[in-house]
Design a protein around this motif. Structure first.
Motif, PDB file in Angstrom:
ATOM      1  N   PRO A  29       0.835  -1.208   0.000  1.00  0.00           N
ATOM      2  CA  PRO A  29       0.000   0.000   0.000  1.00  0.00           C
ATOM      3  C   PRO A  29       0.863   1.247   0.000  1.00  0.00           C
ATOM      4  CG  PRO A  29      -0.043  -1.094   2.144  1.00  0.00           C
ATOM      5  CD  PRO A  29       0.658  -2.021   1.210  1.00  0.00           C
ATOM      6  N   SER A  30       0.249   2.371  -0.288  1.00  0.00           N
ATOM      7  CA  SER A  30       1.014   3.595  -0.557  1.00  0.00           C
ATOM      8  C   SER A  30       1.916   4.014   0.598  1.00  0.00           C
ATOM      9  CB  SER A  30       0.060   4.742  -0.904  1.00  0.00           C
ATOM     10  OG  SER A  30      -0.843   4.982   0.176  1.00  0.00           O
ATOM     11  N   ASP A  31       1.424   3.948   1.835  1.00  0.00           N
ATOM     12  CA  ASP A  31       2.253   4.386   2.955  1.00  0.00           C
ATOM     13  C   ASP A  31       3.480   3.492   3.122  1.00  0.00           C
ATOM     14  OD1 ASP A  31       0.453   6.376   3.377  1.00  0.00           O
ATOM     15  OD2 ASP A  31      -0.136   5.752   5.395  1.00  0.00           O
ATOM     16  N   GLU A  32       3.290   2.169   3.034  1.00  0.00           N
ATOM     17  CA  GLU A  32       4.427   1.263   3.169  1.00  0.00           C
ATOM     18  C   GLU A  32       5.386   1.401   1.989  1.00  0.00           C
ATOM     19  OE1 GLU A  32       3.192  -2.715   3.883  1.00  0.00           O
ATOM     20  OE2 GLU A  32       2.645  -2.307   5.968  1.00  0.00           O
ATOM     21  N   ARG A  33       4.828   1.664   0.797  1.00  0.00           N
ATOM     22  CA  ARG A  33       5.680   1.899  -0.380  1.00  0.00           C
ATOM     23  C   ARG A  33       6.571   3.115  -0.148  1.00  0.00           C
ATOM     24  NH1 ARG A  33       2.195   4.301  -4.569  1.00  0.00           N
ATOM     25  NH2 ARG A  33       2.647   6.099  -3.246  1.00  0.00           N
ATOM     26  N   ASP A  34       5.988   4.202   0.337  1.00  0.00           N
ATOM     27  CA  ASP A  34       6.776   5.414   0.578  1.00  0.00           C
ATOM     28  C   ASP A  34       7.841   5.179   1.638  1.00  0.00           C
ATOM     29  OD1 ASP A  34       5.268   6.706  -1.290  1.00  0.00           O
ATOM     30  OD2 ASP A  34       4.071   7.868   0.135  1.00  0.00           O
ATOM     31  N   ARG A  35       7.519   4.368   2.651  1.00  0.00           N
ATOM     32  CA  ARG A  35       8.517   4.083   3.686  1.00  0.00           C
ATOM     33  C   ARG A  35       9.704   3.327   3.103  1.00  0.00           C
ATOM     34  NH1 ARG A  35       3.845   2.266   7.004  1.00  0.00           N
ATOM     35  NH2 ARG A  35       3.092   4.122   8.080  1.00  0.00           N
ATOM     36  N   ILE A  36       9.436   2.421   2.165  1.00  0.00           N
ATOM     37  CA  ILE A  36      10.533   1.713   1.507  1.00  0.00           C
ATOM     38  C   ILE A  36      11.392   2.691   0.708  1.00  0.00           C
ATOM     39  CG2 ILE A  36      11.119  -0.003  -0.244  1.00  0.00           C
ATOM     40  CD1 ILE A  36      10.237  -1.217   2.370  1.00  0.00           C
ATOM     41  N   PHE A  37      10.759   3.651   0.018  1.00  0.00           N
ATOM     42  CA  PHE A  37      11.525   4.672  -0.706  1.00  0.00           C
ATOM     43  C   PHE A  37      12.415   5.460   0.255  1.00  0.00           C
ATOM     44  CE2 PHE A  37       8.074   5.046  -4.218  1.00  0.00           C
ATOM     45  CZ  PHE A  37       8.551   3.881  -4.790  1.00  0.00           C
ATOM     46  N   ALA A  38      11.859   5.836   1.435  1.00  0.00           N
ATOM     47  CA  ALA A  38      12.644   6.567   2.427  1.00  0.00           C
ATOM     48  C   ALA A  38      13.811   5.716   2.923  1.00  0.00           C
ATOM     49  CB  ALA A  38      11.753   6.981   3.601  1.00  0.00           C
ATOM     50  N   ALA A  39      13.549   4.435   3.164  1.00  0.00           N
ATOM     51  CA  ALA A  39      14.609   3.535   3.628  1.00  0.00           C
ATOM     52  C   ALA A  39      15.719   3.419   2.581  1.00  0.00           C
ATOM     53  CB  ALA A  39      14.030   2.158   3.938  1.00  0.00           C
ATOM     54  N   MET A  40      15.353   3.345   1.299  1.00  0.00           N
ATOM     55  CA  MET A  40      16.361   3.226   0.254  1.00  0.00           C
ATOM     56  C   MET A  40      17.217   4.480   0.168  1.00  0.00           C
ATOM     57  SD  MET A  40      16.035   0.190  -0.759  1.00  0.00           S
ATOM     58  CE  MET A  40      17.125   0.219  -2.185  1.00  0.00           C
ATOM     59  N   PHE A  41      16.610   5.642   0.385  1.00  0.00           N
ATOM     60  CA  PHE A  41      17.385   6.887   0.391  1.00  0.00           C
ATOM     61  C   PHE A  41      18.414   6.855   1.527  1.00  0.00           C
ATOM     62  CE2 PHE A  41      18.142  11.136   2.103  1.00  0.00           C
ATOM     63  CZ  PHE A  41      18.583  11.817   0.973  1.00  0.00           C
ATOM     64  N   LEU A  42      17.967   6.460   2.713  1.00  0.00           N
ATOM     65  CA  LEU A  42      18.880   6.384   3.848  1.00  0.00           C
ATOM     66  C   LEU A  42      20.005   5.392   3.574  1.00  0.00           C
ATOM     67  CD1 LEU A  42      16.284   6.366   6.783  1.00  0.00           C
ATOM     68  CD2 LEU A  42      17.595   8.320   5.911  1.00  0.00           C
ATOM     69  N   ILE A  43      19.663   4.290   2.935  1.00  0.00           N
ATOM     70  CA  ILE A  43      20.663   3.273   2.603  1.00  0.00           C
ATOM     71  C   ILE A  43      21.717   3.840   1.657  1.00  0.00           C
ATOM     72  CG2 ILE A  43      20.951   1.146   1.269  1.00  0.00           C
ATOM     73  CD1 ILE A  43      18.340   0.155   2.635  1.00  0.00           C
ATOM     74  N   LEU A  44      21.300   4.601   0.650  1.00  0.00           N
ATOM     75  CA  LEU A  44      22.248   5.182  -0.298  1.00  0.00           C
ATOM     76  C   LEU A  44      23.177   6.187   0.388  1.00  0.00           C
ATOM     77  CD1 LEU A  44      19.935   5.704  -3.422  1.00  0.00           C
ATOM     78  CD2 LEU A  44      21.749   3.995  -3.141  1.00  0.00           C
ATOM     79  N   VAL A  45      22.617   6.993   1.298  1.00  0.00           N
ATOM     80  CA  VAL A  45      23.446   7.960   2.022  1.00  0.00           C
ATOM     81  C   VAL A  45      24.481   7.241   2.875  1.00  0.00           C
ATOM     82  CG1 VAL A  45      23.430   9.772   3.787  1.00  0.00           C
ATOM     83  CG2 VAL A  45      21.660   9.730   2.017  1.00  0.00           C
ATOM     84  N   SER A  46      24.078   6.116   3.456  1.00  0.00           N
ATOM     85  CA  SER A  46      25.001   5.396   4.333  1.00  0.00           C
ATOM     86  C   SER A  46      26.222   4.883   3.578  1.00  0.00           C
ATOM     87  CB  SER A  46      24.281   4.231   5.021  1.00  0.00           C
ATOM     88  OG  SER A  46      24.018   3.177   4.110  1.00  0.00           O
ATOM     89  N   ILE A  47      26.092   4.632   2.264  1.00  0.00           N
ATOM     90  CA  ILE A  47      27.233   4.163   1.474  1.00  0.00           C
ATOM     91  C   ILE A  47      28.371   5.186   1.525  1.00  0.00           C
ATOM     92  CG2 ILE A  47      28.037   3.625  -0.859  1.00  0.00           C
ATOM     93  CD1 ILE A  47      25.269   2.446  -1.419  1.00  0.00           C
ATOM     94  N   VAL A  48      28.016   6.453   1.365  1.00  0.00           N
ATOM     95  CA  VAL A  48      29.025   7.518   1.417  1.00  0.00           C
ATOM     96  C   VAL A  48      29.706   7.525   2.783  1.00  0.00           C
ATOM     97  CG1 VAL A  48      29.405  10.009   1.262  1.00  0.00           C
ATOM     98  CG2 VAL A  48      27.724   8.897  -0.241  1.00  0.00           C
ATOM     99  N   PHE A  49      28.893   7.422   3.823  1.00  0.00           N
ATOM    100  CA  PHE A  49      29.454   7.460   5.171  1.00  0.00           C
ATOM    101  C   PHE A  49      30.442   6.322   5.391  1.00  0.00           C
ATOM    102  CE2 PHE A  49      29.522   6.208   9.611  1.00  0.00           C
ATOM    103  CZ  PHE A  49      29.760   7.413  10.252  1.00  0.00           C
ATOM    104  N   TRP A  50      30.035   5.083   5.043  1.00  0.00           N
ATOM    105  CA  TRP A  50      30.899   3.937   5.337  1.00  0.00           C
ATOM    106  C   TRP A  50      32.152   3.927   4.464  1.00  0.00           C
ATOM    107  CZ3 TRP A  50      29.909   2.583   9.823  1.00  0.00           C
ATOM    108  CH2 TRP A  50      28.620   2.410  10.316  1.00  0.00           C
TER     109      TRP A  50
END
Length: 552
Positions: free
Chosen positions: A301-322
């Motif tokens: 559903p839309s809310d859970e879909r958006d949360r996955i998008f947010a999680a993927m953004f955080l995951i991409l940012v973490s690559i730079v950090f690590w």
């Protein structure tokens, strides 16, 4: 009396060693005291949290004890060229973090998190013990194949253990339980006790008395962690068991373990051909991201879909950090040995500084987030990620400034090593425990281990990139001063890039927070809007009492 037992090069080294020994024993006894209490909960948390604390503390002891020595072992014992050693180190740490994607999937779909952690702990125990078989050294020594096998066992063992033990922590609490973020902070602080003490104790033994002593002690630590996890099973309250036991009936469970051993063979080959690791990261990573996004768009559903998008953004940012943070075990470790006035302390022992800061600062950060949450002023998760990337960049710039301020031909004062680790640690506290909690909260229950595995996959990508960055600092044969300048130039470049990326992340953080839909997040098993449910994820996650409502 210590001088009759061990030989130390300085008083600083002696005090660091014995304080680490006392601290490790103290936490061991304290953990035993907590998990053997008759009460179901201690200090406001289920005893299972402290069992996981103890198991992971010893797993981290074994991993960081080996990690502190690995880059020196590659260069000084197996005689790899410096640039090659950095790439091997990066490939190894990348595989350590990519393996949880497979381990998480197999736990989700078949054997459950508890059995996955147990299997991983067994592999890790064998892997760390095999590291103690060093042979005569040099790449022509047949014993190097045992070394590759040891690394492969550690890689796959970590794959089954790392993501899944973090998921069990989350399963001990409801998704809207205000204790979740404090629990992850306690868990994160506790495992760093193992990391801090291992870097000092194993690092000292390995560099002073012989590699086999440092690596062998790491193996003993992993065995202790395995024993804790087996004996303490009842404290997990049935969490982490297979969702559908029929899927592993009739010998199918052993087929999963056989697949794990096949992964060991695959990793044994991959670690020897590091270029393949980069290809796997690219292909597998792209496929994983596409699969997660397709699942989010097509099935959620839309809310859970958006949360996955947010999680993927955080995951991409973490690559730079690590990619920058993980210079610690490779280029920064070698820089410390060659270009820093260490006051007579073995360079590997400085790997403990980050973990010591974690233990000291994690409670402070938990209190800061809680205090800000009470005032409805806590930064959002993506805002914390932006702050983390800025701090890791600042750490490199501070080290460069310190090294250049005293002159390129003068050993860098050791205070600047403490400062870079301080900034990197405060950045880590803004990202890593917060990210663990966010991944567990933002993912639907049936995707929990997969998303956690994807989080660790980002760490894998960052670690491989860290190896490439470290290789760029390699400057063998050009003289000490020129080699030092090469490292400082690389650190300057990556430092400024990190600051720029962090600023951009902070600028878009309000949009990412909206995608998290914190106001509609509920427990999987609860249909009613729990008191305080609208705050979960930000204010409530920091420990605000559930009866205290805050505006979003």
């Amino acid at each position: 009396m210590s001088e009759f037992i061990f030989t130390f090069d300085s008083a600083f080294e002696m005090w660091a060693f014995w304080i680490a020994v006392v601290a490790l024993v103290g936490f061991l006894l304290g953990g035993l005291f907590l998990i053997t209490r008759p009460q179901e909960e201690v200090i406001g948390h289920p005893k299972g949290l402290f069992l996981l604390f103890m198991a992971e503390m010893w797993e981290r002891f074994s991993y960081y004890g080996m990690r502190a020595l690995l880059i020196f072992y590659l260069i000084q014992h197996w005689m790899f060229a410096e640039e090659k050693a950095y790439v091997i180190y990066g490939a190894y740490t990348a595989l350590v973090y990519i393996a949880p994607v497979v381990g998480g999937y197999l736990a989700d779909q078949f054997i459950g998190q508890r059995k996955a952690v147990l299997f991983g702990a067994v592999l890790l125990t064998f892997g760390h013990f095999f590291m103690a078989f060093e042979g005569g050294g040099g790449q022509d020594d047949p014993m190097i194949n045992v070394f590759w096998l040891a690394l492969a066992l550690i890689i796959v063992g970590s794959g089954f253990l790392k993501a899944n033990i973090s998921v069990i922590v989350g399963q001990l609490y409801d998704r809207t339980d205000v204790r979740r973020d404090p629990a992850y902070t306690i868990f994160y602080m506790g495992i760093n006790v193992g990391a801090a003490t291992a870097s000092i104790i194993c690092g000292f033994l390995g560099q002073t008395y012989g590699w086999e002593y440092g690596f062998g002690l790491a193996g003993v630590g992993m065995l202790i962690g395995l024993i804790f996890f087996i004996i303490g099973k009842p404290l997990l309250l049935g969490k982490g068991e297979p969702k559908d036991p029929s899927k592993i009936a009739g010998g199918k469970e052993w087929a999963i373990y056989g697949a794990g051993l096949a992964m060991v063979a695959l990793c044994w080959a991959a670690i020897q051909y590091q270029e393949l690791v980069g290809t796997v990261l690219g292909v597998f990573g792209g496929g994983l991201v596409l699969y997660v996004l397709w699942t989010a768009v097509a099935k959620l559903p839309s809310d859970e879909r958006d949360r996955i998008f947010a999680a993927m953004f955080l995951i991409l940012v973490s690559i730079v950090f690590w990619a920058l943070f993980e210079q610690a075990g490779s280029s920064l470790n070698v820089f410390t040995e060659r270009h820093v006035d260490t006051q007579g302390v073995n360079a590997s022992m400085f790997q403990s500084i980050n973990a010591i800061y974690i233990v000291m600062l994690a409670p402070l950060f938990a209190m800061i987030w809680q205090g800000l949450a009470a005032r409805n002023a806590e930064p959002s998760t993506p805002m914390k990620f932006g702050l983390a990337v800025i701090q890791v960049g600042l750490g490199f710039l501070v080290l460069v400034w310190g090294a250049e301020s005293v002159g390129i031909n003068v050993p860098t004062p050791v205070i600047f090593i403490f400062l870079i680790y301080l900034l990197h640690t405060t950045g880590e506290l803004c990202l890593s425990p917060v990210g663990l909690s966010a991944m567990n909260r933002l993912s639907p229950g049936h995707m929990a281990s997969l998303i956690m595995g994807t989080w660790f996959f980002a760490s894998a990508t960052g670690n491989f990139a860290a190896g490439l960055i470290a290789a760029a600092t390699g400057a063998e044969g050009v003289g000490e001063e020129a080699g030092k300048q090469v490292v400082l130039d690389v650190y300057t470049t990556v430092g400024w890039y990190a600051i720029g990326i962090g600023v951009v992340v902070m600028a878009v953080s309000p949009l990412i927070k909206r995608l998290m839909h914190l106001d509609t997040l509920k427990d999987d098993s609860v249909d009613d809007d729990l008191l305080g449910g609208s705050e979960v994820g930000e204010p409530q996650a920091a420990g605000v009492h559930p009866a205290t409502r805050q505006g979003n």
